[in-house]
Motif scaffolding. Sequence first.
Motif, PDB file in Angstrom:
ATOM      1  N   UNK A  59       0.847  -1.191   0.000  1.00  0.00           N
ATOM      2  CA  UNK A  59       0.000   0.000   0.000  1.00  0.00           C
ATOM      3  C   UNK A  59       0.887   1.247   0.000  1.00  0.00           C
ATOM      4  N   UNK A  60       0.600   2.158  -0.899  1.00  0.00           N
ATOM      5  CA  UNK A  60       1.378   3.393  -0.992  1.00  0.00           C
ATOM      6  C   UNK A  60       0.809   4.457  -0.061  1.00  0.00           C
ATOM      7  N   UNK A  61       1.678   5.309   0.496  1.00  0.00           N
ATOM      8  CA  UNK A  61       1.167   6.433   1.292  1.00  0.00           C
ATOM      9  C   UNK A  61       0.345   7.366   0.413  1.00  0.00           C
ATOM     10  N   UNK A  62      -0.675   7.984   0.998  1.00  0.00           N
ATOM     11  CA  UNK A  62      -1.500   8.923   0.244  1.00  0.00           C
ATOM     12  C   UNK A  62      -1.074  10.349   0.560  1.00  0.00           C
ATOM     13  N   UNK A  63      -1.286  11.201  -0.394  1.00  0.00           N
ATOM     14  CA  UNK A  63      -0.875  12.601  -0.307  1.00  0.00           C
ATOM     15  C   UNK A  63      -2.086  13.467  -0.606  1.00  0.00           C
ATOM     16  N   UNK A  64      -2.337  14.453   0.252  1.00  0.00           N
ATOM     17  CA  UNK A  64      -3.432  15.394   0.034  1.00  0.00           C
ATOM     18  C   UNK A  64      -2.868  16.815   0.102  1.00  0.00           C
ATOM     19  N   UNK A  65      -3.343  17.635  -0.780  1.00  0.00           N
ATOM     20  CA  UNK A  65      -2.926  19.034  -0.838  1.00  0.00           C
ATOM     21  C   UNK A  65      -4.165  19.893  -0.619  1.00  0.00           C
ATOM     22  N   UNK A  66      -4.024  20.871   0.259  1.00  0.00           N
ATOM     23  CA  UNK A  66      -5.102  21.834   0.483  1.00  0.00           C
ATOM     24  C   UNK A  66      -4.506  23.225   0.494  1.00  0.00           C
ATOM     25  N   UNK A  67      -5.285  24.162  -0.006  1.00  0.00           N
ATOM     26  CA  UNK A  67      -4.866  25.554  -0.044  1.00  0.00           C
ATOM     27  C   UNK A  67      -5.942  26.389   0.641  1.00  0.00           C
ATOM     28  N   UNK A  68      -5.519  27.258   1.568  1.00  0.00           N
ATOM     29  CA  UNK A  68      -6.448  28.102   2.324  1.00  0.00           C
ATOM     30  C   UNK A  68      -6.079  29.568   2.163  1.00  0.00           C
ATOM     31  N   UNK A  69      -7.066  30.422   2.284  1.00  0.00           N
ATOM     32  CA  UNK A  69      -6.822  31.862   2.435  1.00  0.00           C
ATOM     33  C   UNK A  69      -6.425  32.084   3.886  1.00  0.00           C
ATOM     34  N   UNK A  70      -5.484  32.973   4.140  1.00  0.00           N
ATOM     35  CA  UNK A  70      -5.073  33.181   5.530  1.00  0.00           C
ATOM     36  C   UNK A  70      -6.128  33.911   6.352  1.00  0.00           C
ATOM     37  N   UNK A  71      -7.123  34.511   5.702  1.00  0.00           N
ATOM     38  CA  UNK A  71      -8.193  35.166   6.447  1.00  0.00           C
ATOM     39  C   UNK A  71      -9.427  34.269   6.629  1.00  0.00           C
ATOM     40  N   UNK A  72      -9.405  33.049   6.070  1.00  0.00           N
ATOM     41  CA  UNK A  72     -10.522  32.122   6.211  1.00  0.00           C
ATOM     42  C   UNK A  72      -9.987  30.690   6.220  1.00  0.00           C
ATOM     43  N   UNK A  73      -9.766  30.169   7.421  1.00  0.00           N
ATOM     44  CA  UNK A  73      -9.224  28.819   7.563  1.00  0.00           C
ATOM     45  C   UNK A  73     -10.317  27.779   7.775  1.00  0.00           C
ATOM     46  N   UNK A  74     -11.556  28.148   7.481  1.00  0.00           N
ATOM     47  CA  UNK A  74     -12.676  27.238   7.703  1.00  0.00           C
ATOM     48  C   UNK A  74     -13.048  26.421   6.470  1.00  0.00           C
ATOM     49  N   UNK A  75     -12.514  26.793   5.309  1.00  0.00           N
ATOM     50  CA  UNK A  75     -12.854  26.089   4.077  1.00  0.00           C
ATOM     51  C   UNK A  75     -11.682  26.168   3.103  1.00  0.00           C
ATOM     52  N   UNK A  76     -11.193  25.016   2.611  1.00  0.00           N
ATOM     53  CA  UNK A  76     -10.084  25.063   1.650  1.00  0.00           C
ATOM     54  C   UNK A  76     -10.532  25.629   0.305  1.00  0.00           C
ATOM     55  N   UNK A  77      -9.630  26.394  -0.325  1.00  0.00           N
ATOM     56  CA  UNK A  77      -9.911  26.904  -1.670  1.00  0.00           C
ATOM     57  C   UNK A  77      -9.691  25.807  -2.701  1.00  0.00           C
ATOM     58  N   UNK A  78      -8.638  25.010  -2.504  1.00  0.00           N
ATOM     59  CA  UNK A  78      -8.276  23.941  -3.431  1.00  0.00           C
ATOM     60  C   UNK A  78      -8.034  22.679  -2.620  1.00  0.00           C
ATOM     61  N   UNK A  79      -8.542  21.558  -3.105  1.00  0.00           N
ATOM     62  CA  UNK A  79      -8.283  20.258  -2.492  1.00  0.00           C
ATOM     63  C   UNK A  79      -7.846  19.304  -3.594  1.00  0.00           C
TER      64      UNK A  79
END
Length: 163
Positions: free
Chosen positions: A96-116
């Motif tokens: 089984x390979x390790x999984x990788x996730x990328x998320x991008x947030x605005x620094x003024x709104x950490x409640x919802x990722x812009x990109x996943x």
Amino acid sequence: MSNYTSFFLNAKGGLINLECIEISHSSFAEPFRYVRNDTSGITVRHEDGLDYVYDYQLLEIQRSNVTNDIDQAMNITFADMDDTFTKALQSITTTERPTFKYRSYRDDDLTEPMVIIQTLEITSMSKDASGYITFEAKAPELNSVKTGDTYTLDRFPLLRGTL
């Protein structure tokens, strides 16, 4: 208008795009979570509604394709000074390979990722003498279901006209 579009088209000059990576595997005690550009670390809300802590790590992220392409690939380089991440990867005994996730947030709104981007697998890793780790995360093979059929002229004589 999405957060991502709003960030790039309507954001004030002082906003920062916080890039976060998460690396997990069933054998890890907990996922490794790193933020690239906030030295104090951050707590963000994921799409599941729960809050997670990301530790600061000086790292470089090179994206191979555009964000909305399903055939994603990224190269990540960082310094694993205490070898925690390296030892965790070396302790993997399954295929089984390790999984990788990328998320991008605005620094003024950490409640919802812009990109996943969350369907990547770590396919290779190397560590140099100075302690820098470079690994590649890619989308799993998209055409993994193969029929095994061989198209021959004996089985499909009409193919002769197309060759």
